[in-house]
Design an enzyme around this catalytic site. Structure first.
Site, PDB file in Angstrom:
ATOM      1  N   ASN A 153      -5.258  -2.436 -11.638  1.00 31.20           N
ATOM      2  CA  ASN A 153      -5.444  -4.096 -10.684  1.00 31.20           C
ATOM      3  C   ASN A 153      -6.053  -4.252 -11.257  1.00 31.20           C
ATOM      4  OD1 ASN A 153      -2.363  -3.493  -9.583  1.00 31.20           O
ATOM      5  ND2 ASN A 153      -3.802  -2.880  -8.058  1.00 31.20           N
TER       6      ASN A 153
ATOM      7  N   HIS B 260       3.695   4.343 -17.201  1.00 33.66           N
ATOM      8  CA  HIS B 260       3.380   5.017 -16.157  1.00 33.66           C
ATOM      9  C   HIS B 260       2.235   5.557 -16.229  1.00 33.66           C
ATOM     10  CE1 HIS B 260       4.111   8.945 -14.610  1.00 33.66           C
ATOM     11  NE2 HIS B 260       4.484   9.784 -15.439  1.00 33.66           N
TER      12      HIS B 260
ATOM     13  N   HIS C 210       5.072  -5.795  -7.898  1.00 29.83           N
ATOM     14  CA  HIS C 210       4.492  -5.763  -9.568  1.00 29.83           C
ATOM     15  C   HIS C 210       6.140  -7.089 -10.692  1.00 29.83           C
ATOM     16  CE1 HIS C 210       1.105  -4.314  -9.845  1.00 29.83           C
ATOM     17  NE2 HIS C 210       1.954  -3.328  -8.316  1.00 29.83           N
TER      18      HIS C 210
END
Ligand code: HDD
Length: 714
Positions: free
Chosen positions: A182, A374, A110
């Site tokens: 995603n 996170h 990413h």
């Protein structure tokens, strides 16, 4: 030492600068309204914790990092104008040393991304299932979103075939919640221990470091064809979702199942979804390839331009809700297996709130590059499950920031600062910038009056949901329900329209065609035979290889129409319509069309033979034939005149590409002749000839379906 310059023999005489440098000091420009950082955007009025006066640009004069005013940053300190540079030049050394260290390690995956600030407005529907404060009725929470590709490095192109990241940071009053998802609801692998393997396989080959940002190579297909749980994800990104039209037209998925708990301690299992207000739309493959060359920043530019123009992209956050049963299954699908999704027809997505992105970052590095997500950034009311992929992520994200952002204090970087009060007992470390008071960063203590205190659930503490731990033995294995690697790939493929299926066949044919090893192609064909016979034979034909027998017969799953991108209508805000003019163009008609496009919330781009003004007007053109490219438009209008000359080849190229990519084309004047010159049959679908206003209306209607889908089957 003299400061006067002696002319160098033979050198051209110095020219005076054309634009004199500004010499009157004035304060730095204030940030533009769309460039405010998170420390300034708190609609809830919550202080962000950014220290007063932390701005890096204050005062009008150039200084060193220590605030020493400088008189010259154009010349190093030398022993005479032609002499060696002196070691004592502290300004030179500070400037160059800082420059030498300007780059930080890019994200291992990413790396290429674009970000934006926004607001999440909750509907209050979530209180039934979660006690999370930001999902209570009418709460507004600032957010920062980063979209990304997965495989490519930071400078790679935007429109490569890949999965896209969709990571959202909610700066809630109860702590920061990160939803790190995603644009595809299933993942490559079931267990986090395989993440380095799948990533190594898709990255460039280690010997020559090629290809960049591509999955079309041997190592990737070697892995996918051997580790067949990856098949379910791969078929999704071989489909059109692998080449989105825009970040604004992507769905987002939390992928894993999360466990929510409400105020009455009742739990449920959920999967998070982001639904784009503009619908889910993609490029066609040829467009994606062209854009990689013409405008590698296509998605980044599109997002920033839309926000700057006030066309704020919006997504509705929703959840599929499942009962929290002992087996953690729903309709026979294992909710802990991240390679599986639950069709929306079985569990509808229930809306929780609306996210609107309304401000561009003011500094790419400070915000988009340094933002640290996170999945372990949770808030009360939202907890994780035993999904083995999610469990590994709980370790990986914190760990990676330590090397990427240079130590454990990355939460103090402004973009990562929580907007809830922080009192954490974490101390020291690289880049510590907090000014801690007190002497007792430990518990229990008496020296700091016992502070900080434990909170109870009534004080908004995060309480781990007491979950029974599965009985059994320590074992490196997966549950038997994880063994099915094909049924959902079949379900997905069979849910697509015919044209979408043909794109999948073309994508596999391209990707496998770029592999050198026949054994790898043959092995992957076997997997395709297990997914769908038509898919397999289509790809095999393209590769010139025999069709293998399936190892297991594909099942007959109930299709899920919700996964198809074709067949629905969507708003057209921000859609771009090119208007091709020439020297004899009827300017009034062009301006009528342009105004009608703007009035419909779309973006007109007037294209003329050269830059400057539209013929006989003082209206500026936006593109010349040299800079315009068909991939920039969602539809094209031909406003050309009968010149008696052959059609300019650059117009023909634009028109034929637009037609081939199944985009609407409208026009008047010599439009019919231009289409005919491009060998386009005037009876083809999606061609609209008439008067400007009517043409714009009808082209706008065609755009609600994104493309003229019929043209693909013509
Ligand atoms: Fe990951 C970054 C999404 C599995 C390890 N991941 C990263 C980003 C997104 C995702 C969107 C970019 C965040 C940003 O913009 O900064 N990752 C996912 C999803 C997954 C997933 C949806 C599965 C459902 N990831 C996953 C696993 C691991 C990682 C199983 C490791 C065990 N991911 C990382 C990472 C990254 C990352 C190496 C790279 C940069 C970063 O974290 O901050 O830690």
């Amino acid at each position: 030492m003299s400061s006067s310059k002696k002319p160098i023999p033979g050198a051209p005489a110095a020219q005076p600068p054309q634009v004199p440098e500004q010499t009157v000091p004035h304060s730095p420009l204030p940030p533009k309204s769309d460039q405010r950082g998170p420390e300034m955007v708190s609609p809830t009025g919550v202080p962000t914790g950014a220290p007063a006066g932390s701005a890096s640009q204050s005062g009008a004069y150039l200084t060193t990092a220590q605030g020493l005013r400088l008189s010259d940053t154009d010349h190093s300190l030398k022993a005479g104008t032609r002499g060696p540079t002196l070691l004592q030049d502290h300004h030179l050394r500070e400037k160059i040393t800082h420059f030498d260290h300007e780059r930080i390690p890019e994200r291992v995956v990413h790396a290429r991304g674009a970000g934006a600030h926004g607001i999440f407005q909750s509907y209050g529907t979530g209180t039934r299932i979660t006690r999370a404060g930001f999902l209570a009725k009418d709460v507004q929470t600032p957010v920062f979103v980063r979209f990304s590709t997965v495989a490519g490095s930071r400078g790679s192109a935007d429109t490569v075939r890949d999965t896209r990241g969709f990571a959202t940071k909610f700066y809630t009053d109860e702590g920061t919640f990160d939803l790190v998802g995603n644009n595809i609801p299933v993942f490559f692998i079931q267990d986090g221990i395989k993440f380095p393997d799948v990533v190594h396989s898709v990255k460039p080959h280690p010997d020559r470091e090629i290809p960049q940002a591509q999955s079309a190579h041997d190592t990737f297909w070697d892995f996918v064809s051997l580790h067949t749980e990856a098949q379910a994800h791969t078929v999704w990104f071989m489909a059109d979702r692998g080449i989105p039209r825009s970040f604004r037209t992507m769905e987002g998925f939390g992928v894993h199942t999360f466990r929510l708990v409400n105020a009455d301690d009742q739990t449920s299992l959920v999967k998070f979804h982001w639904k784009p207000r503009l619908g889910v739309h993609s490029l066609v493959w040829e467009e994606a390839l062209m854009i990689n060359g013409v405008d590698p920043d296509f998605h980044r530019r599109d997002l920033a331009n839309a926000i700057e123009a006030g066309a704020f992209p919006a997504w509705e956050l929703g959840v599929q809700v499942f009962p929290d049963t002992d087996d953690e299954m729903f309709e026979g699908i294992d909710l802990l297996d991240p390679t599986k999704f639950i069709p929306e027809e079985l569990a509808p997505v229930q809306p929780l709130g609306l996210m609107t992105l309304n401000a561009n970052p003011k500094n790419y590095f400070a915000e988009t590059e340094q933002v640290a997500f996170h999945p372990g950034h949770l808030v009360p009311g939202i907890d994780i499950t035993n999904d083995p992929l999610l469990q590994a992520r709980m370790f990986s994200y914190l760990d990676t920031q330590i090397s990427r952002l240079g130590g454990p204090n990355f939460a103090q970087i402004p973009i990562n600062r929580p907007q809830a009060p922080v009192n954490d007992m974490l101390r020291d470390g690289m880049h510590q910038s907090a000014d801690y008071a007190g002497v007792a960063p430990y518990r229990p203590n008496s020296l700091d009056g016992g502070c900080p205190f434990h909170a109870g659930s009534q004080d908004g503490a995060f309480i781990d949901i007491p979950q029974p731990v599965a009985e059994g033995v320590k074992i490196r294995d997966a549950a038997a329900t994880f063994d099915d690697h094909y049924s959902q790939a079949t379900l997905f493929y069979r849910s697509l329209s015919t044209v979408e299926q043909s794109h999948v066949i073309e994508a596999y044919t391209f990707e496998l065609g770029k592999c050198y090893e026949t054994a790898i192609r043959e092995r992957q064909l076997k997997s395709l035979a297990n997914i769908d016979a038509g898919l397999c034979s289509g790809v095999a034909a393209g590769l010139g290889l025999p069709v293998p027998e399936p190892e297991q017969q594909p099942g007959n799953p109930q299709p899920s129409p919700a996964v198809s991108q074709v067949g629905r209508k969507w708003p057209t805000d921000g859609r771009v319509i090119g208007i091709v003019t020439d020297s004899g163009t009827d300017a009034d008609k062009v301006l009528t069309a342009r105004d009608a496009i703007t009035a419909a919330g779309m973006v007109p781009l007037v294209i003329a033979p050269t830059g400057g003004m539209l013929t006989d007007t003082d209206e500026p053109v936006q593109r010349s034939y040299a800079t315009a490219h068909s991939t920039e438009f969602d539809a094209l209008l031909l406003a050309t005149s009968e010149t008696g000359e052959p059609v300019d080849p650059r117009i023909l190229l634009m028109v034929t590409e637009t037609f081939r990519h199944a985009k609407a084309i409208g026009g008047w004047g010599s439009a019919a002749a231009v289409l005919a010159a491009g060998a386009i049959d005037l009876s083809a679908a999606g061609l609209v000839l008439g008067e400007p206003e009517d043409v714009v209306t009808r082209v706008g209607e065609l755009l609600t379906e994104h493309r003229v889908w019929k043209r693909f089957s013509a």
